[in-house]
Design an enzyme around this catalytic site. Structure first.
Site, PDB file in Angstrom:
ATOM      1  NE  ARG A  68      -3.296   2.885   1.480  1.00 32.05           N
ATOM      2  CZ  ARG A  68      -4.165   3.125   2.446  1.00 32.05           C
ATOM      3  NH1 ARG A  68      -4.656   2.139   3.144  1.00 32.05           N
ATOM      4  NH2 ARG A  68      -4.564   4.353   2.691  1.00 32.05           N
ATOM      5  NE  ARG A  93      -7.695   4.559  -0.637  1.00 28.41           N
ATOM      6  CZ  ARG A  93      -7.574   5.140   0.547  1.00 28.41           C
ATOM      7  NH1 ARG A  93      -7.854   4.472   1.641  1.00 28.41           N
ATOM      8  NH2 ARG A  93      -7.215   6.376   0.634  1.00 28.41           N
ATOM      9  CG  ASP A 142      -8.493   1.959   3.539  1.00 24.83           C
ATOM     10  OD1 ASP A 142      -7.587   2.172   4.370  1.00 24.83           O
ATOM     11  OD2 ASP A 142      -9.549   2.615   3.493  1.00 24.83           O
ATOM     12  CG  ASP A 164     -10.760   2.349   7.289  1.00 20.84           C
ATOM     13  OD1 ASP A 164      -9.579   2.722   7.405  1.00 20.84           O
ATOM     14  OD2 ASP A 164     -11.522   2.767   6.396  1.00 20.84           O
TER      15      ASP A 164
HETATM   16  N1  LIG Z   1     -10.468   3.434  13.354  1.00 19.22           N
HETATM   17  C1  LIG Z   1      -9.367   3.584  12.598  1.00 19.22           C
HETATM   18  N2  LIG Z   1      -8.968   2.604  11.749  1.00 19.22           N
HETATM   19  C2  LIG Z   1      -7.873   2.752  10.977  1.00 19.22           C
HETATM   20  N3  LIG Z   1      -7.096   3.859  10.967  1.00 19.22           N
HETATM   21  C3  LIG Z   1      -7.435   4.857  11.794  1.00 19.22           C
HETATM   22  C4  LIG Z   1      -8.588   4.769  12.636  1.00 19.22           C
HETATM   23  N4  LIG Z   1      -8.676   5.923  13.349  1.00 19.22           N
HETATM   24  C5  LIG Z   1      -7.647   6.674  12.978  1.00 19.22           C
HETATM   25  N5  LIG Z   1      -6.884   6.070  12.049  1.00 19.22           N
HETATM   26  C6  LIG Z   1      -5.673   6.636  11.444  1.00 19.22           C
HETATM   27  O1  LIG Z   1      -5.886   6.846  10.076  1.00 19.22           O
HETATM   28  C7  LIG Z   1      -4.690   6.549   9.386  1.00 19.22           C
HETATM   29  C8  LIG Z   1      -5.010   5.895   8.073  1.00 19.22           C
HETATM   30  O2  LIG Z   1      -5.559   6.785   7.261  1.00 19.22           O
HETATM   31  P1  LIG Z   1      -5.785   6.383   5.753  1.00 19.22           P
HETATM   32  O3  LIG Z   1      -4.686   6.932   4.923  1.00 19.22           O
HETATM   33  O4  LIG Z   1      -6.070   4.905   5.629  1.00 19.22           O
HETATM   34  O5  LIG Z   1      -7.110   7.184   5.563  1.00 19.22           O
HETATM   35  P2  LIG Z   1      -8.089   7.003   4.412  1.00 19.22           P
HETATM   36  O6  LIG Z   1      -8.393   5.535   4.336  1.00 19.22           O
HETATM   37  O7  LIG Z   1      -7.584   7.712   3.198  1.00 19.22           O
HETATM   38  O8  LIG Z   1      -9.384   7.754   4.913  1.00 19.22           O
HETATM   39  P3  LIG Z   1     -10.486   7.282   5.909  1.00 19.22           P
HETATM   40  O9  LIG Z   1      -9.856   7.350   7.274  1.00 19.22           O
HETATM   41  O10 LIG Z   1     -11.565   8.276   5.672  1.00 19.22           O
HETATM   42  O11 LIG Z   1     -10.914   5.871   5.575  1.00 19.22           O
HETATM   43  C9  LIG Z   1      -3.948   5.535  10.195  1.00 19.22           C
HETATM   44  O12 LIG Z   1      -2.567   5.744  10.081  1.00 19.22           O
HETATM   45  C10 LIG Z   1      -4.466   5.725  11.592  1.00 19.22           C
HETATM   46  O13 LIG Z   1      -3.513   6.346  12.407  1.00 19.22           O
HETATM   47  N1  LIG Z   2     -16.679   3.205  -2.391  1.00 16.27           N
HETATM   48  C1  LIG Z   2     -15.632   3.521  -1.624  1.00 16.27           C
HETATM   49  N2  LIG Z   2     -15.205   4.789  -1.575  1.00 16.27           N
HETATM   50  C2  LIG Z   2     -14.154   5.107  -0.775  1.00 16.27           C
HETATM   51  C3  LIG Z   2     -13.494   4.121  -0.014  1.00 16.27           C
HETATM   52  C4  LIG Z   2     -13.951   2.787  -0.101  1.00 16.27           C
HETATM   53  O1  LIG Z   2     -13.404   1.861   0.550  1.00 16.27           O
HETATM   54  N3  LIG Z   2     -15.031   2.528  -0.905  1.00 16.27           N
HETATM   55  N4  LIG Z   2     -12.456   4.470   0.796  1.00 16.27           N
HETATM   56  C5  LIG Z   2     -12.083   5.726   0.896  1.00 16.27           C
HETATM   57  C6  LIG Z   2     -11.006   6.103   1.814  1.00 16.27           C
HETATM   58  O2  LIG Z   2     -11.050   5.452   2.981  1.00 16.27           O
HETATM   59  C7  LIG Z   2     -12.678   6.804   0.106  1.00 16.27           C
HETATM   60  N5  LIG Z   2     -13.751   6.382  -0.717  1.00 16.27           N
END
Ligand SMILES: Nc1ncnc2c1ncn2[C@@H]1O[C@H](COP(=O)(O)OP(=O)(O)OP(=O)(O)O)[C@@H](O)[C@H]1O
Ligand SMILES: Nc1nc2c(c(=O)[nH]1)N=C(CO)CN2
Length: 175
Positions: free
Chosen positions: A84, A93, A96, A98
């Site tokens: 990644r 990406r 991902d 979360d």
């Molecule tokens: N519940 C969580 N799960 C995963 N990462 C988290 C969470 N809360 C905060 N973070 C932080 O977010 C960072 C990851 O952000 P990332 O670049 O994946 O964001 P994104 O996927 O672009 O956006 P989003 O957070 O909206 O999904 C991690 O390094 C972590 O420190």
């Molecule tokens: N449909 C979809 N859209 C996104 C997604 C994802 O997993 N699915 N993840 C994002 C950043 O976390 C931003 N936008």
């Protein structure tokens, strides 16, 4: 102590289902994590940054002895192992991960916020989560997530891509 966590997975670059498969395989091989439930795979319109390919999204349920921070470090490491790269916020990406929920805890630190702060707005998270846990609600909120989902306009951008079809999560990925 055994804890229950839900992880949202997404991929929109490369072999998307293989990326999901590899991430789940990596997690399930780790000591201290068991994958106990999983959703179907959904194909979803991109949200947030719209000039990118469609995602595959799914949710898995874990039992784990890891703390929330250990679980975050693990997820970041799995993302890294799968190559990644972080380029654009909300952009494309290959994988991902979360952390959506961890027991019924509310956590707010600089690196980690649980429940995931944007999960309530995201049909691509709520639809697979509710598939495996229909009566789930957020900690300290009486509102069931099912009613939150009904208020989200982009839920029409989420379609089943591969139906959950067996007891074994990896059966989902078998062709
Ligand atoms: N519940 C969580 N799960 C995963 N990462 C988290 C969470 N809360 C905060 N973070 C932080 O977010 C960072 C990851 O952000 P990332 O670049 O994946 O964001 P994104 O996927 O672009 O956006 P989003 O957070 O909206 O999904 C991690 O390094 C972590 O420190
Ligand atoms: N449909 C979809 N859209 C996104 C997604 C994802 O997993 N699915 N993840 C994002 C950043 O976390 C931003 N936008």
């Amino acid at each position: 102590m055994m804890n229950v966590a839900y992880i949202g997975l997404g991929s929109n670059i490369g072999n998307r289902s293989e990326n999901l498969n590899e991430a789940i395989k990596s997690l399930s091989l780790l000591e201290g994590i068991s994958v106990v439930n999983y959703s179907s795979i959904y194909e979803t319109d991109p949200v947030g940054y719209e000039d990118q390919d469609q995602f595959l999204n799914m949710v898995i349920q874990l039992e784990t002895v890891m703390s929330p921070m250990q679980l975050l470090e693990t997820c970041l490491q799995v993302e890294k192992n799968l190559g990644r790269k972080r380029l654009v916020r909300w952009g494309p990406r290959n994988i991902d991960l979360d952390i959506l929920l961890y027991n019924h805890e509310n956590i707010e630190t600089e690196k980690l916020i649980i429940p995931h702060p944007r999960m309530q707005e995201r049909a691509f998270v709520l639809i697979p989560l509710l598939e495996i846990q229909p009566d789930i609600s957020l900690p300290e909120m009486n509102l069931p997530l099912q009613s939150t989902l009904e208020a989200i306009p982009d839920r029409k951008g989420v379609r089943i891509w591969k139906q959950k079809n067996g007891e074994d999560v990896f059966a989902l990925f078998a062709s």
